[in-house]
Design a protein around this motif. Structure first.
Motif, PDB file in Angstrom:
ATOM      1  N   PRO A   1      40.167 -21.758  34.324  1.00  0.00           N
ATOM      2  CA  PRO A   1      39.751 -21.299  35.650  1.00  0.00           C
ATOM      3  C   PRO A   1      40.768 -20.324  36.241  1.00  0.00           C
ATOM      4  N   GLY A   2      40.257 -19.215  36.753  1.00  0.00           N
ATOM      5  CA  GLY A   2      41.119 -18.127  37.187  1.00  0.00           C
ATOM      6  C   GLY A   2      40.941 -16.911  36.319  1.00  0.00           C
ATOM      7  N   GLY A   3      40.384 -17.118  35.116  1.00  0.00           N
ATOM      8  CA  GLY A   3      40.048 -16.004  34.250  1.00  0.00           C
ATOM      9  C   GLY A   3      41.224 -15.384  33.534  1.00  0.00           C
ATOM     10  N   GLN A   4      40.998 -14.177  33.002  1.00  0.00           N
ATOM     11  CA  GLN A   4      41.992 -13.500  32.178  1.00  0.00           C
ATOM     12  C   GLN A   4      43.302 -13.257  32.906  1.00  0.00           C
ATOM     13  N   LEU A   5      43.212 -13.117  34.231  1.00  0.00           N
ATOM     14  CA  LEU A   5      44.422 -12.804  34.992  1.00  0.00           C
ATOM     15  C   LEU A   5      45.460 -13.918  34.891  1.00  0.00           C
ATOM     16  N   THR A   6      45.022 -15.145  34.644  1.00  0.00           N
ATOM     17  CA  THR A   6      45.967 -16.263  34.543  1.00  0.00           C
ATOM     18  C   THR A   6      46.860 -16.126  33.320  1.00  0.00           C
ATOM     19  N   THR A   7      46.502 -15.282  32.356  1.00  0.00           N
ATOM     20  CA  THR A   7      47.320 -15.096  31.155  1.00  0.00           C
ATOM     21  C   THR A   7      48.281 -13.924  31.295  1.00  0.00           C
ATOM     22  N   THR A   8      48.290 -13.284  32.468  1.00  0.00           N
ATOM     23  CA  THR A   8      49.175 -12.138  32.711  1.00  0.00           C
ATOM     24  C   THR A   8      50.375 -12.583  33.541  1.00  0.00           C
ATOM     25  N   ILE A   9      51.559 -12.285  33.061  1.00  0.00           N
ATOM     26  CA  ILE A   9      52.773 -12.744  33.756  1.00  0.00           C
ATOM     27  C   ILE A   9      53.001 -11.952  35.038  1.00  0.00           C
ATOM     28  N   ASP A  10      53.027 -10.623  34.945  1.00  0.00           N
ATOM     29  CA  ASP A  10      53.292  -9.780  36.113  1.00  0.00           C
ATOM     30  C   ASP A  10      52.124  -8.839  36.360  1.00  0.00           C
ATOM     31  N   VAL A  11      51.576  -8.900  37.575  1.00  0.00           N
ATOM     32  CA  VAL A  11      50.521  -7.977  37.985  1.00  0.00           C
ATOM     33  C   VAL A  11      51.147  -7.002  38.969  1.00  0.00           C
ATOM     34  N   GLU A  12      51.253  -5.731  38.572  1.00  0.00           N
ATOM     35  CA  GLU A  12      51.915  -4.732  39.407  1.00  0.00           C
ATOM     36  C   GLU A  12      50.931  -3.796  40.101  1.00  0.00           C
ATOM     37  N   ASN A  13      49.651  -3.848  39.699  1.00  0.00           N
ATOM     38  CA  ASN A  13      48.709  -2.855  40.224  1.00  0.00           C
ATOM     39  C   ASN A  13      47.626  -3.447  41.113  1.00  0.00           C
TER      40      ASN A  13
ATOM     41  N   PHE B   1      50.881  -6.270  46.826  1.00  0.00           N
ATOM     42  CA  PHE B   1      52.019  -6.970  46.233  1.00  0.00           C
ATOM     43  C   PHE B   1      53.006  -5.934  45.673  1.00  0.00           C
ATOM     44  N   PRO B   2      53.816  -5.329  46.545  1.00  0.00           N
ATOM     45  CA  PRO B   2      54.714  -4.257  46.099  1.00  0.00           C
ATOM     46  C   PRO B   2      55.756  -4.712  45.090  1.00  0.00           C
ATOM     47  N   ASP B   3      56.084  -5.993  45.083  1.00  0.00           N
ATOM     48  CA  ASP B   3      57.071  -6.522  44.131  1.00  0.00           C
ATOM     49  C   ASP B   3      56.410  -7.215  42.956  1.00  0.00           C
ATOM     50  N   SER B   4      55.124  -6.960  42.760  1.00  0.00           N
ATOM     51  CA  SER B   4      54.298  -7.584  41.721  1.00  0.00           C
ATOM     52  C   SER B   4      54.034  -9.051  42.055  1.00  0.00           C
ATOM     53  N   VAL B   5      53.105  -9.650  41.331  1.00  0.00           N
ATOM     54  CA  VAL B   5      52.752 -11.045  41.539  1.00  0.00           C
ATOM     55  C   VAL B   5      52.299 -11.608  40.199  1.00  0.00           C
ATOM     56  N   GLY B   6      52.601 -12.868  39.958  1.00  0.00           N
ATOM     57  CA  GLY B   6      52.149 -13.503  38.734  1.00  0.00           C
ATOM     58  C   GLY B   6      50.630 -13.638  38.740  1.00  0.00           C
ATOM     59  N   GLY B   7      50.005 -13.440  37.590  1.00  0.00           N
ATOM     60  CA  GLY B   7      48.552 -13.541  37.522  1.00  0.00           C
ATOM     61  C   GLY B   7      48.039 -14.907  37.916  1.00  0.00           C
ATOM     62  N   PHE B   8      48.692 -15.957  37.446  1.00  0.00           N
ATOM     63  CA  PHE B   8      48.279 -17.322  37.809  1.00  0.00           C
ATOM     64  C   PHE B   8      48.454 -17.537  39.310  1.00  0.00           C
ATOM     65  N   GLU B   9      49.576 -17.064  39.862  1.00  0.00           N
ATOM     66  CA  GLU B   9      49.832 -17.218  41.295  1.00  0.00           C
ATOM     67  C   GLU B   9      48.772 -16.487  42.117  1.00  0.00           C
ATOM     68  N   LEU B  10      48.408 -15.280  41.688  1.00  0.00           N
ATOM     69  CA  LEU B  10      47.406 -14.508  42.417  1.00  0.00           C
ATOM     70  C   LEU B  10      46.071 -15.241  42.448  1.00  0.00           C
ATOM     71  N   MET B  11      45.681 -15.821  41.325  1.00  0.00           N
ATOM     72  CA  MET B  11      44.404 -16.533  41.288  1.00  0.00           C
ATOM     73  C   MET B  11      44.453 -17.818  42.108  1.00  0.00           C
TER      74      MET B  11
ATOM     75  N   LEU C   1      54.787  -1.519  32.633  1.00  0.00           N
ATOM     76  CA  LEU C   1      55.880  -2.462  32.862  1.00  0.00           C
ATOM     77  C   LEU C   1      57.181  -1.931  32.260  1.00  0.00           C
ATOM     78  N   PRO C   2      58.321  -2.243  32.882  1.00  0.00           N
ATOM     79  CA  PRO C   2      59.611  -1.748  32.379  1.00  0.00           C
ATOM     80  C   PRO C   2      59.873  -2.087  30.914  1.00  0.00           C
ATOM     81  N   MET C   3      59.363  -3.215  30.442  1.00  0.00           N
ATOM     82  CA  MET C   3      59.634  -3.647  29.072  1.00  0.00           C
ATOM     83  C   MET C   3      59.038  -2.703  28.027  1.00  0.00           C
ATOM     84  N   PHE C   4      58.058  -1.881  28.416  1.00  0.00           N
ATOM     85  CA  PHE C   4      57.425  -0.966  27.470  1.00  0.00           C
ATOM     86  C   PHE C   4      57.883   0.482  27.615  1.00  0.00           C
TER      87      PHE C   4
END
Length: 334
Positions: free
Chosen positions: A59-71, A75-85, A162-165
């Protein structure tokens, strides 16, 4: 004690049978919760069926598998996908949405009120919003799960910046238009983008192939598949590729990122034979740039009806549209 637990379980099951609502929302992602927020604020007292916790994605969908949502706006400092849902779910509940953590097993769209059946509930609804999403296809090889969200992703638009890429070698697996689009997008951030495809020819349209081949930052590795992902336990460092022509020939490609671009599967299996129009790939067909479908009072939003954009924010936007369309339908049919 055991007997009393059984009695409680039966009572709970009985309490949630025979439910009726003006609008039933099937799904749990941004589209579903956006629809729920609008519908509940519109005094429609929606029921949202979010699926079982054992599902993938949960529950929460694909976004729950994303660590950082920047777009996602706000949420100018990004938000965790699970937290957002979780925030969306709390907002839905705040305005009165009733959420059932169950799976819709079957629907009867013969005539309104429509019937929906889950493991524990029989629901009748004057209108229905389908927002079950679509799951990105993920390839199965050694290390694919270990380095998921630690270098491996299925959405370049979501994670590519993301900075890691940044300034790293990045791999896109796929040979269609989506793979070309993702590769071109990643050239904005990556040092070099490698497109790995198992066939010796791409499936992408000629115009997309031409754009990708003309880009000096894109290199094609055809007739190869990913055999395994290698890392330090924390992050992806390289891929072992295997030739599809020479059999056992392997090569190592140093990379910090891999993006699957091998298609999506809409979650519409339970709708087969329901009378709701689906396209050849299973996406719900919506009409006139709205969320209406071929069935009166049945609407669709989010990735289950969107094979183009597939973003959290576009799903949320169409969720708003679906709720407003449902509200107008209910007013006109009352």
């Amino acid at each position: 004690m055991l007997a009393s637990l059984r009695i409680c379980a039966r009572r709970t099951s009985n309490l949630i049978r025979g439910l009726h609502t003006k609008v039933c929302i099937i799904g749990s992602g941004p589209g579903a919760h956006s629809a729920a927020i609008y519908a509940s604020r519109g005094a429609l007292e929606p029921i949202l069926v979010e699926g079982n916790v054992s599902n993938f994605p949960p529950p929460g969908g694909q976004l729950t598998t994303t660590i950082d949502v920047e777009n996602y706006a706000g949420f100018p400092d990004s938000v965790g996908g699970f937290e957002l849902m979780q925030l969306m779910k709390q907002q839905s509940e705040k305005f009165g949405t009733r959420i059932l953590t169950e799976e819709v097993e079957s629907v009867d769209f013969t005539k309104p009120p429509y019937k929906l059946k889950t493991e524990h509930s029989d629901i009748s609804a004057d209108s229905v919003i389908v927002a079950t999403g679509a799951v990105a296809r993920r390839l199965d090889f050694i290390g694919a799960d270990e380095y998921w969200n630690r270098g491996i992703s299925a959405c370049a638009t979501c994670d590519g910046a993301l900075p890691m890429f940044r300034d790293e070698n990045i791999v896109v697996v796929g040979g269609g238009d989506s793979a070309m689009e993702e590769a071109l997008f990643l050239t904005k951030f990556a040092k070099q983008v490698f497109v790995v495809h198992r066939r010796d020819e791409l499936r992408a349209s000629q115009i997309m192939q031409k754009r990708a081949r003309w880009n000096p930052k894109i290199t094609f590795i055809l007739s190869h598949v990913v055999e395994r992902a290698v890392g330090d336990g924390r992050r992806l460092n390289s891929l072992v590729l295997k030739s599809t022509k020479s059999g056992n020939e392997e090569s190592v490609l140093e990379t910090k990122g891999l993006f699957f671009a091998v298609g999506h599967v809409p979650a519409t299996k339970f709708l087969q034979g329901s009378g709701l129009d689906l396209d050849n790939d299973g996406y719900v067909i919506t009409l006139n740039s709205q969320t209406t479908t071929n069935l009166p009072g049945v609407f669709a939003c989010g990735d289950v009806a969107d094979r183009v954009y597939r973003q959290a924010i576009t799903a949320a936007g169409t969720g708003c549209m679906a709720a407003l369309d449902a509200e107008r339908y209910l007013e006109s049919s009352s």
